[in-house]
Each structure stands twice: as C-alpha cells, then as structure tokens.
Motif scaffolding. Structure first.
Motif, short mmCIF file in Angstrom:
data_model
loop_
_atom_site.label_atom_id
_atom_site.label_comp_id
_atom_site.label_asym_id
_atom_site.label_seq_id
_atom_site.Cartn_x
_atom_site.Cartn_y
_atom_site.Cartn_z
N ASN A 39 2.10 50.57 18.44
CA ASN A 39 3.14 51.03 19.35
C ASN A 39 4.33 50.07 19.36
OD1 ASN A 39 1.66 53.29 20.18
ND2 ASN A 39 0.49 52.04 21.65
N ASP A 40 4.79 49.70 18.16
CA ASP A 40 5.96 48.85 18.07
C ASP A 40 7.09 49.63 17.39
OD1 ASP A 40 3.67 48.10 16.12
OD2 ASP A 40 5.48 47.72 14.96
N THR A 41 8.19 48.97 17.15
CA THR A 41 9.40 49.64 16.66
C THR A 41 10.07 48.83 15.56
OG1 THR A 41 9.78 50.53 18.89
CG2 THR A 41 11.62 50.62 17.35
N VAL A 42 10.56 49.52 14.54
CA VAL A 42 11.45 48.92 13.55
C VAL A 42 12.85 49.46 13.84
CG1 VAL A 42 12.09 48.77 11.12
CG2 VAL A 42 9.69 48.65 11.78
N THR A 43 13.80 48.57 14.00
CA THR A 43 15.17 48.98 14.33
C THR A 43 16.14 48.41 13.31
OG1 THR A 43 14.58 48.88 16.67
CG2 THR A 43 16.90 49.07 16.15
N ILE A 44 17.04 49.27 12.82
CA ILE A 44 18.08 48.85 11.88
C ILE A 44 19.42 49.31 12.42
CG2 ILE A 44 19.04 49.14 9.56
CD1 ILE A 44 16.22 49.50 8.53
N GLU A 45 20.34 48.36 12.57
CA GLU A 45 21.69 48.73 13.00
C GLU A 45 22.72 48.28 11.97
OE1 GLU A 45 24.69 47.14 16.10
OE2 GLU A 45 23.33 48.48 17.18
N ILE A 46 23.65 49.17 11.70
CA ILE A 46 24.74 48.92 10.75
C ILE A 46 26.05 48.91 11.51
CG2 ILE A 46 25.93 49.75 8.69
CD1 ILE A 46 23.33 51.20 7.92
N SER A 47 26.85 47.86 11.34
CA SER A 47 28.13 47.77 12.04
C SER A 47 29.16 47.09 11.16
CB SER A 47 27.97 46.98 13.35
OG SER A 47 27.40 45.71 13.09
N CYS A 48 30.42 47.44 11.38
CA CYS A 48 31.52 46.86 10.59
C CYS A 48 31.87 45.49 11.12
CB CYS A 48 32.74 47.78 10.66
SG CYS A 48 34.07 47.30 9.53
N PHE A 49 32.03 44.53 10.20
CA PHE A 49 32.32 43.16 10.61
C PHE A 49 33.24 42.52 9.57
CE2 PHE A 49 31.72 38.69 11.46
CZ PHE A 49 31.52 38.63 12.83
N GLY A 50 34.55 42.64 9.76
CA GLY A 50 35.50 42.00 8.86
C GLY A 50 35.74 42.77 7.58
N GLN A 51 36.48 42.14 6.69
CA GLN A 51 36.84 42.75 5.41
C GLN A 51 36.85 41.71 4.30
OE1 GLN A 51 40.69 44.48 6.49
NE2 GLN A 51 39.76 46.51 6.66
N VAL A 52 36.74 42.19 3.06
CA VAL A 52 36.91 41.36 1.88
C VAL A 52 38.05 41.95 1.05
CG1 VAL A 52 34.51 40.60 1.77
CG2 VAL A 52 35.20 42.70 0.59
N LYS A 53 38.51 41.18 0.05
CA LYS A 53 39.58 41.67 -0.82
C LYS A 53 39.01 41.93 -2.22
CE LYS A 53 42.56 38.29 0.08
NZ LYS A 53 43.81 37.52 0.11
N ILE A 54 39.27 43.12 -2.73
CA ILE A 54 38.80 43.51 -4.06
C ILE A 54 40.00 43.94 -4.90
CG2 ILE A 54 37.39 45.17 -5.34
CD1 ILE A 54 35.39 45.15 -3.15
N LEU A 55 39.97 43.60 -6.17
CA LEU A 55 41.06 43.96 -7.08
C LEU A 55 40.84 45.34 -7.66
CD1 LEU A 55 41.47 40.53 -8.89
CD2 LEU A 55 43.09 41.57 -7.28
N ALA A 56 41.91 46.13 -7.73
CA ALA A 56 41.86 47.49 -8.27
C ALA A 56 42.85 47.62 -9.41
CB ALA A 56 42.17 48.51 -7.19
N THR A 57 42.51 48.45 -10.39
CA THR A 57 43.37 48.63 -11.56
C THR A 57 43.38 50.09 -12.00
OG1 THR A 57 43.82 47.82 -13.81
CG2 THR A 57 41.52 48.14 -13.21
N GLY A 58 44.46 50.51 -12.62
CA GLY A 58 44.53 51.86 -13.17
C GLY A 58 44.40 52.94 -12.10
N ASN A 59 43.74 54.05 -12.48
CA ASN A 59 43.47 55.13 -11.54
C ASN A 59 42.09 54.90 -10.92
OD1 ASN A 59 45.88 56.58 -12.13
ND2 ASN A 59 44.94 57.36 -13.99
N TYR A 60 42.04 54.75 -9.62
CA TYR A 60 40.78 54.45 -8.96
C TYR A 60 40.60 55.40 -7.77
CZ TYR A 60 44.28 51.66 -6.49
OH TYR A 60 45.41 51.24 -5.84
N PRO A 61 39.36 55.80 -7.47
CA PRO A 61 39.13 56.76 -6.39
C PRO A 61 39.22 56.19 -4.98
CG PRO A 61 37.05 56.13 -7.41
CD PRO A 61 38.13 55.51 -8.25
N SER A 62 39.08 54.87 -4.83
CA SER A 62 39.14 54.28 -3.50
C SER A 62 40.55 54.38 -2.92
CB SER A 62 38.72 52.81 -3.56
OG SER A 62 37.36 52.69 -3.92
N LYS A 63 40.63 54.69 -1.62
CA LYS A 63 41.92 54.85 -0.96
C LYS A 63 41.99 53.97 0.29
CE LYS A 63 43.09 57.97 -3.93
NZ LYS A 63 44.09 57.64 -4.98
N SER A 64 43.19 53.47 0.57
CA SER A 64 43.41 52.62 1.73
C SER A 64 44.16 53.39 2.81
CB SER A 64 44.21 51.38 1.33
OG SER A 64 44.65 50.67 2.48
N VAL A 65 43.80 53.13 4.05
CA VAL A 65 44.49 53.77 5.16
C VAL A 65 45.94 53.30 5.26
CG1 VAL A 65 43.87 52.06 6.90
CG2 VAL A 65 44.17 54.44 7.58
#
Length: 493
Positions: free
Chosen positions: A421-447
């Motif tokens: 009678n116990d519980t496994v709990t997983i929580e996902i939350s946004c915490f900060g940002q990193v910087k990634i380099l993009a080149t050419g035509n890429y599917p990722s979009k920025s707000v």
C-alpha cells in the motif's frame, strides 16, 4: 599553417582567417585550457572557439574515428573522449581557469568565454549528459551546444538541423561541420526536471537500473512524511521527451541486447533493424491480443497535468492507450513528430498553442499500438493528442503488474511499481533553459522567432480526444542534474 594566416579587424576585434578553412577560428590555446600552462597568447582572437566531447563508444567505430579527426585538426587539449573525461569536471576546470585569468587582467579569456561553443558527438543520451553538465554549472553565459548524430534515433540533432544519419568522420567532413557550427543560430530550449519518489526495500530492487540522468537526493524538507516512511527520492532531467509504456519497453529490450552482444550493433542500419524486430517480437502490432490490459496507461497510473500555474487537473487517458509521450521537441523515434500540426479548429476548441521548444509547455501524446505509431510516417499523421501541460504528475499504486518501462531522451529503464500500500510518484516540471545551436532547415520553433508560423493548416483531420479535469496540489520540482560518482560512459548511448 601559421604562415597562411591573414588578419582582419572587425569592431576592434582581430579575427583569424586562414586559407585552410579557418581552423584557427576554432582553436583554444593551452593556457586557457590548462591552469598550469605557460601563458602564450596568440595574436588573434578565435571567432568561434569550441570544446569538443566525443563518445568514442557511439556509432560502432565512428566515434573513435571522429575523435581522431578532431584531435588532428584542433588542439588535442580541447577535444575530449567521454570514456576518459567527465564533462562536468572538464567544464568546471575550464571556467574556473577562465575566471582566474579574467581577474588577472587577461584580455583573451573573456573573449573565449563569450564566443565559446560546445560540440558533442554521440547519441541522444550523450547529448543530454552534456546539457546536464552545463546546466549544473549555473553559468551566467552558458555555451550553446551543437550535436553530432552518432546514435540510433538522433532525435535531438534532427530537431535542430544537424541530421539523423551518422555523419562522415574524415577530416573534410569535420571541417564542414565546424563551418556549420561557426554560422549556426542559438536557440533557447526548455529544461524539464523529473522528481521521482518510490519506496525501496532495504535489500533493494534487483533490476532497478535508472539512467545516468537520475541521481538520488536527500529529503526535500525536514517535515516530509514520505521521507520519514522510508521513501527514496531521485532527480533527473530531459530536453526532448519522457515516455512510458510500449516504446520504452522496446527501447529497453534493445539496450539490454546491445549490452549483451555489442558486436551485433556496429552501425545505424543494424540498430534500426534490431528495433523493428523487437517491436514485432514483443507483439506491439497486435497489442490488444498479446498484452494484458493491466499494461494500459490508464490502469498503470493516475495522471495530473498543470495547464495553468498552480492549477492541477486530472488527465483522462483513453483505455486503449499503451504508450504515453511527454514531448518538448518535435522529434521522436528517428525524427518523427507525434504531435503533428493541429488544425485551427482543434487549437481553438482545446485552447492549445503552436508547439514551441521554449514556451514552458510539453505536448502529451498517446499511442494504442505499433500500427498507430506507423501513422506518423503519413504527411499529416499524429498520435492521440492528450494535452499541452506546464507540468505532469504520475501516481502509481498497487496493481496487477509490478513494473513498467520508462525512457528519457533515449535512455530506458525498467521501473518497479508498488507491491504494497505504497506509492510511486513522478513529477515533471520546467526549470530553466539551455542554449542549443541550430543550422539549416530545422523543425524546432521558438516562441520568440518572428518567422515561426502562427496559423497552421486547416485541412487536417483530427480524432476526438477528450479530457476530464480535477483540482490537485503541487508536489515540488527538481533542481539538479548531478551524476552519481560511479557513473560510467558505457551507460550512455
């Protein structure tokens, strides 16, 4: 090489341009890299200095070949084999030395810091390892990261235009890649932290092998009742996706087989073939016949989502869903986009937005079986869209099965579920940002990118995905990606 150098002045900064392709623009002198090295300042400022990390175990023989090419072209002290050098230690020592030089009045050190770019060659797990190491440093000016696709899926490199096929490893190919890095665009990407709590018996769980991104932490607060009852807390993070169920079980089988028989997994084509065979042999094409209903997501866990800050709602998951994916980037399973492009009507009815990599939202998608996943190969194919969420919480109680399978950024594990009678709990939350380099035509979009489309096509057919809501309190948020002391490169793709 030095006799071919020519110098040009741009805004009182001298940048080196060489006739052999400008390799000096990527060069970092020893005294910047090594704290005990004699100061030997060059007469130029490199335009795009790089630190290179290579997982020599990735891509069969490709990782080792790529390591040699980078060491041939650049200063060997700025190229690191991840089987011998931990990135968190390398980066910490580099930035400590830069700060020391800046305090002593060195003029090159701040320019190196401002222009520095990091290259990581490996699979998605390796890229996540480097991003985590950079996030841990809490730098005022974190370096952006370029990813060389040496893994099987290569979802993260593909999302930013670096491709999904293993690259050439010869000197000419490396020069071309370096030139792309020099001109690449910086993008901010949300970091997603995972906090998991579970009760582990004193004798442990035999098959509990969490990915390198997880590490155990001390209690969150002195008054935490779960900690007092013998629960253990683990923290980790991802940048691309977290998934549970069907896809994670296939990935787990693949990693287990590769660990036992590495000689069978020498190239990307062989790896992809092994994935397909495992999907077939595990019966995911006829999941309703070969897998019990206890493996369906709705029976495994109760799920809450946060659409508005501080407001939790119960997520209603259709009973046939056997795989759930929490997606930050539009790239999964070799560059496919499970979310797709919702129609204007669907966006309006569900109050969704166009998916961005820096908007603080995850796209939550479900799949019934492998045939359902195959629709992603169609031009307008997508999974069952369940929600857009600022945070997600999974709660597992005692059920008909004692385990499930999970995966973060390509790294799978077999997750034990409660027996008592116990519980496994997983929580996902946004915490900060990193910087990634993009080149050419890429599917990722920025707000924040004015070129990002705001109005999707209106000719897409969407399935009806219903949601049921209920209030729920917040659980907490993780704050670190630190790795355990006994971590080894063999654990990473």
């Amino acid at each position: 090489m030095t006799k071919d150098l020519k110098f040009q002045s741009h805004s009182q900064v001298t940048t080196c341009v060489s006739e052999d392709g400008g390799l000096k623009d990527f060069w970092i002198p020893d005294y910047i890299l090594l704290s005990e090295s004699r100061v030997n300042k060059p007469s130029y400022i490199p335009a795009s200095p790089v630190v290179v990390f290579v997982n020599s175990r990735s891509g069969g023989q490709l990782g080792g070949e790529l390591l040699i090419s980078y060491q041939t072209l650049l200063n060997k002290n700025q190229v690191f084999d991840l089987s011998e050098n931990a990135p968190n230690k390398v980066l910490r020592e580099l930035y400590c030395n830069i700060e020391k030089l800046k305090r002593s009045g060195d003029s090159l050190a701040p320019e190196i810091q401002r222009r520095l770019r990091v290259i990581v060659a490996g699979g998605d797990g390796t890229a996540g390892w480097i991003l985590g190491a950079i996030a841990d440093l809490n730098l005022a000016q974190p370096p952006p990261v370029a990813t060389v696709p040496l893994g099987t899926g290569n979802n993260l490199p593909y999302a930013f235009g670096w491709g999904k096929k293993n690259p050439g490893t010869d000197v000419k190919s490396v020069k071309m890649f370096l030139d792309q890095v020099r001109h690449a665009k910086e993008m901010k990407v949300d970091s997603w932290h995972v906090l998991m709590r579970m009760k582990v018996p004193r004798d442990g769980v035999p098959y509990l092998e969490l990915p390198h991104a997880f590490h155990e932490v001390q209690r969150v607060s002195q008054s935490d009742a779960l900690d007092q009852e013998g629960y253990r807390t683990f923290r980790g993070g991802f940048w691309n996706y977290f998934s549970m169920g069907m896809d994670a079980q296939v990935s787990y089988g693949f990693h287990k087989e590769r660990k036992l028989h590495p000689e069978k997994f020498k190239n990307q084509a062989a790896n992809q073939s092994a994935y397909a065979k495992l999907t077939l042999s595990q019966g995911w094409f006829w999941a309703s016949l070969s897998h019990p209903s206890s493996s369906n997501i709705a029976q495994l866990a109760k799920i809450w989502i946060m659409r508005k800050p501080g407001h939790w709602e119960v997520l209603s998951v259709p009973p046939t869903i056997r795989s759930i994916i929490c997606l930050n980037l539009p790239s999964f399973s070799g560059g496919l986009n499970p979310w797709g492009i919702p129609s204007r009507r669907r966006l309006r009815v569900k109050e969704w937005t166009h998916p961005y990599v820096d908007d603080g939202f995850l796209e939550v998608v479900g799949f019934r079986n492998a045939w359902h996943g195959a629709v992603l190969y169609a031009p307008s194919g997508h999974g069952t869209r369940l929600a857009q969420a600022r945070g997600i919480r999974f709660e597992f109680h005692k059920g008909a099965t004692d385990h499930t399978f999970m995966r973060m950024d390509g790294e799978p594990w077999k997750q034990p579920l409660p027996k008592e009678n116990d519980t496994v709990t997983i929580e996902i939350s946004c915490f900060g940002q990193v910087k990634i380099l993009a080149t050419g035509n890429y599917p990722s979009k920025s707000v924040n990118d004015p070129s990002t489309p705001r109005t999707p096509n209106d000719n897409e057919h969407d399935s009806d995905d219903e949601e049921v809501y209920e209030d729920r309190g917040k659980f907490g948020a993780a704050s670190s990606f630190k790795l355990p002391e006994d971590f080894h490169i063999s654990q990473v793709s």
